[in-house]
Design an enzyme around this catalytic site. Sequence first.
Site, PDB file in Angstrom:
ATOM      1  N   LEU A  17      -3.523  -0.288   9.014  1.00 42.43           N
ATOM      2  CA  LEU A  17      -2.223  -0.344   8.350  1.00 42.43           C
ATOM      3  C   LEU A  17      -1.098  -0.111   9.358  1.00 42.43           C
ATOM      4  O   LEU A  17      -0.074  -0.794   9.354  1.00 42.43           O
ATOM      5  CB  LEU A  17      -2.159   0.715   7.243  1.00 42.43           C
ATOM      6  N   HIS A  57       2.984  -0.781  -1.922  1.00 37.45           N
ATOM      7  CA  HIS A  57       3.720  -1.887  -1.289  1.00 37.45           C
ATOM      8  C   HIS A  57       3.973  -3.053  -2.237  1.00 37.45           C
ATOM      9  O   HIS A  57       4.825  -3.883  -1.970  1.00 37.45           O
ATOM     10  CB  HIS A  57       3.038  -2.339   0.015  1.00 37.45           C
ATOM     11  N   HIS A  84      -1.236  -0.831  -7.699  1.00 44.18           N
ATOM     12  CA  HIS A  84      -0.430  -2.053  -7.734  1.00 44.18           C
ATOM     13  C   HIS A  84      -0.327  -2.691  -9.129  1.00 44.18           C
ATOM     14  O   HIS A  84       0.760  -2.975  -9.609  1.00 44.18           O
ATOM     15  CB  HIS A  84      -1.012  -3.099  -6.787  1.00 44.18           C
ATOM     16  N   LYS A 139      -1.556   5.072  -0.558  1.00 45.54           N
ATOM     17  CA  LYS A 139      -2.569   5.097  -1.601  1.00 45.54           C
ATOM     18  C   LYS A 139      -3.967   5.030  -0.978  1.00 45.54           C
ATOM     19  O   LYS A 139      -4.059   4.562   0.145  1.00 45.54           O
ATOM     20  CB  LYS A 139      -2.364   3.940  -2.573  1.00 45.54           C
ATOM     21  N   THR A 163      -3.972   4.943  14.675  1.00 44.79           N
ATOM     22  CA  THR A 163      -4.697   3.802  15.246  1.00 44.79           C
ATOM     23  C   THR A 163      -5.297   2.926  14.150  1.00 44.79           C
ATOM     24  O   THR A 163      -6.059   2.005  14.428  1.00 44.79           O
ATOM     25  CB  THR A 163      -5.829   4.286  16.189  1.00 44.79           C
ATOM     26  N   GLY A 164      -4.964   3.228  12.914  1.00 45.38           N
ATOM     27  CA  GLY A 164      -5.546   2.487  11.778  1.00 45.38           C
ATOM     28  C   GLY A 164      -4.937   1.095  11.632  1.00 45.38           C
ATOM     29  O   GLY A 164      -3.887   0.780  12.210  1.00 45.38           O
ATOM     30  N   ARG A 216      -7.341  10.696  16.622  1.00 51.99           N
ATOM     31  CA  ARG A 216      -8.276  11.428  17.479  1.00 51.99           C
ATOM     32  C   ARG A 216      -8.703  10.612  18.696  1.00 51.99           C
ATOM     33  O   ARG A 216      -9.296  11.126  19.619  1.00 51.99           O
ATOM     34  CB  ARG A 216      -9.522  11.815  16.673  1.00 51.99           C
TER      35      ARG A 216
HETATM   36  C1  BG6 Z   1      -4.160  -2.833  -0.539  1.00 53.16           C
HETATM   37  C2  BG6 Z   1      -5.609  -2.761  -0.913  1.00 53.16           C
HETATM   38  O1  BG6 Z   1      -3.438  -1.801  -1.130  1.00 53.16           O
HETATM   39  O2  BG6 Z   1      -3.635  -4.091  -0.977  1.00 53.16           O
HETATM   40  C3  BG6 Z   1      -6.383  -3.905  -0.281  1.00 53.16           C
HETATM   41  O3  BG6 Z   1      -6.141  -1.520  -0.451  1.00 53.16           O
HETATM   42  C4  BG6 Z   1      -5.750  -5.232  -0.643  1.00 53.16           C
HETATM   43  O4  BG6 Z   1      -7.748  -3.881  -0.655  1.00 53.16           O
HETATM   44  C5  BG6 Z   1      -4.251  -5.212  -0.370  1.00 53.16           C
HETATM   45  O5  BG6 Z   1      -6.369  -6.239   0.130  1.00 53.16           O
HETATM   46  C6  BG6 Z   1      -3.599  -6.454  -0.951  1.00 53.16           C
HETATM   47  O6  BG6 Z   1      -2.257  -6.494  -0.575  1.00 53.16           O
HETATM   48  P1  BG6 Z   1      -1.491  -7.877  -0.464  1.00 53.16           P
HETATM   49  O7  BG6 Z   1      -0.086  -7.510  -0.190  1.00 53.16           O
HETATM   50  O8  BG6 Z   1      -2.130  -8.613   0.673  1.00 53.16           O
HETATM   51  O9  BG6 Z   1      -1.707  -8.571  -1.750  1.00 53.16           O
END
Ligand code: BG6
Length: 450
Positions: free
Chosen positions: A16, A169, A231, A139, A13-14, A45
């Site tokens: 992401l 990502h 990243h 992550k 349900t998050g 949950r």
């Molecule tokens: C996530 C971070 O991994 O990447 C976030 O936890 C951040 O805090 C996000 O906002 C940024 O990703 P993007 O693709 O929008 O640049």
Amino acid sequence: MSQKVTFVIFGGTGDLTKRKLVPAFASLLHDKVLCDESLIIGIARGDFTNETYRDLLIKAARNEDERKLIEKVNIQFYRKDSTQPGALHDLKSMIECGEGCPHNRIFYLATGYNLFPAITKNLHEADLIQKSSKIVFEKPFGKDLHSAEALEAAIHQHFTEDMIYRIDHYLGKETVQNLNVLKFTNPFLESLLSNKHIKSVEVIADEDLGVGSRLGYYTSAGAVKDMIQSHLLQVLALFLMDKPESLDPKHIHDAKVSVLKSLQAASSEKHIFGQYESLSSELKMAGMESCSIETFARVVCHSALQKWSGVDLVMQTGKMLDKKYGKIVVHFKKIGDDFAHSLHGIQENKMVIDIHPTENIQLFFNTRKRFSKDEIEQVKFDFCGDCVFGPNTTDGYKRLISDILKGDHTLFTREDELKESWRIVDDIENIRDQVKLVTYKDGSNPDVIR
Ligand code: BG6
């Protein structure tokens, strides 16, 4: 040929899951990479039925097209605290539903890293792991080198390295994937990429939004652990690495590891850490204590590799800045010979590789001003990615999930890369404690903080 897959999402349900994973899955279904019988099982949950869970995911769609795609997905909900002993026993009957059922299993852990050991143990005890199963970890993978090593040990009890996908990502972003092609298929560029010509390299991921609903996580992580550990270090390693022997994932990971191993944080005066002004009121409203976590970080590393020795390798990221902009900026050394001194207005050459929102590449160079003898003006070559390839609305997840389906590890972080990046981040964290945290106004331009 399209694949039949059961995609089990922990943290179902998050944010992401709602904003990235389910839309990516729906889009792969639409493209027939996945076949219609494929299934998402969301685990959390919360009090949902299959129907109300489905509604939750459909409502989270970012636009009408996405909504229509998600409506076609086969979705189920499994209500459990997945860390409790025996929590996943009933999941087996949902996954093994007989003839025609998907047999490829992807377990996607979109949860805090502290849950990884209990969930992997429960998957094992419920006899859900098959040789062909894949497990994906979001992550952050730990909070420092020590915790990352402990997690690795716990996970490796049940999964072998070839089953593990540590997702980042940024590696799925188009420009990031283009880096090797850009460097190694354009000899004029490759020959310039060393300390002979380059003064500094900046990898930048600035954001205009604040911490938002992730206060709890963010105040224990901060910008360095949230963005640089994963990243930005990955992008930096890709940019600096030597040409790999081949496109084989092993060769690419080996080349990145050589760079990561060579990196050391510079001394404390080189770094800047900041916090945006309104964070303290956000914390107050959430009933939390104010804290000294950084929402902006500009850190500098140096490499022990001869090729990059003496070059400032800068990583910058921040929240609540004036705009969202990801880019790599390569600053070339300024020429200072007699010829250059006889001219006016010479500037350093610069290359800017945009990561987002555009995929442009710009080269800044000097040219003589028309009708002048010694006046120089800086101009640029400007490649516009969207103009040539059309707009790109993907954010990396679709590409990465499709690579997981293929079993391709190229765009995922290998165990040794992860450990090296935590080693570097642990050093930066130690330095952070010695550097004064600056407060910056919401919407600041990062140059002002510097
Ligand atoms: C996530 C971070 O991994 O990447 C976030 O936890 C951040 O805090 C996000 O906002 C940024 O990703 P993007 O693709 O929008 O640049």
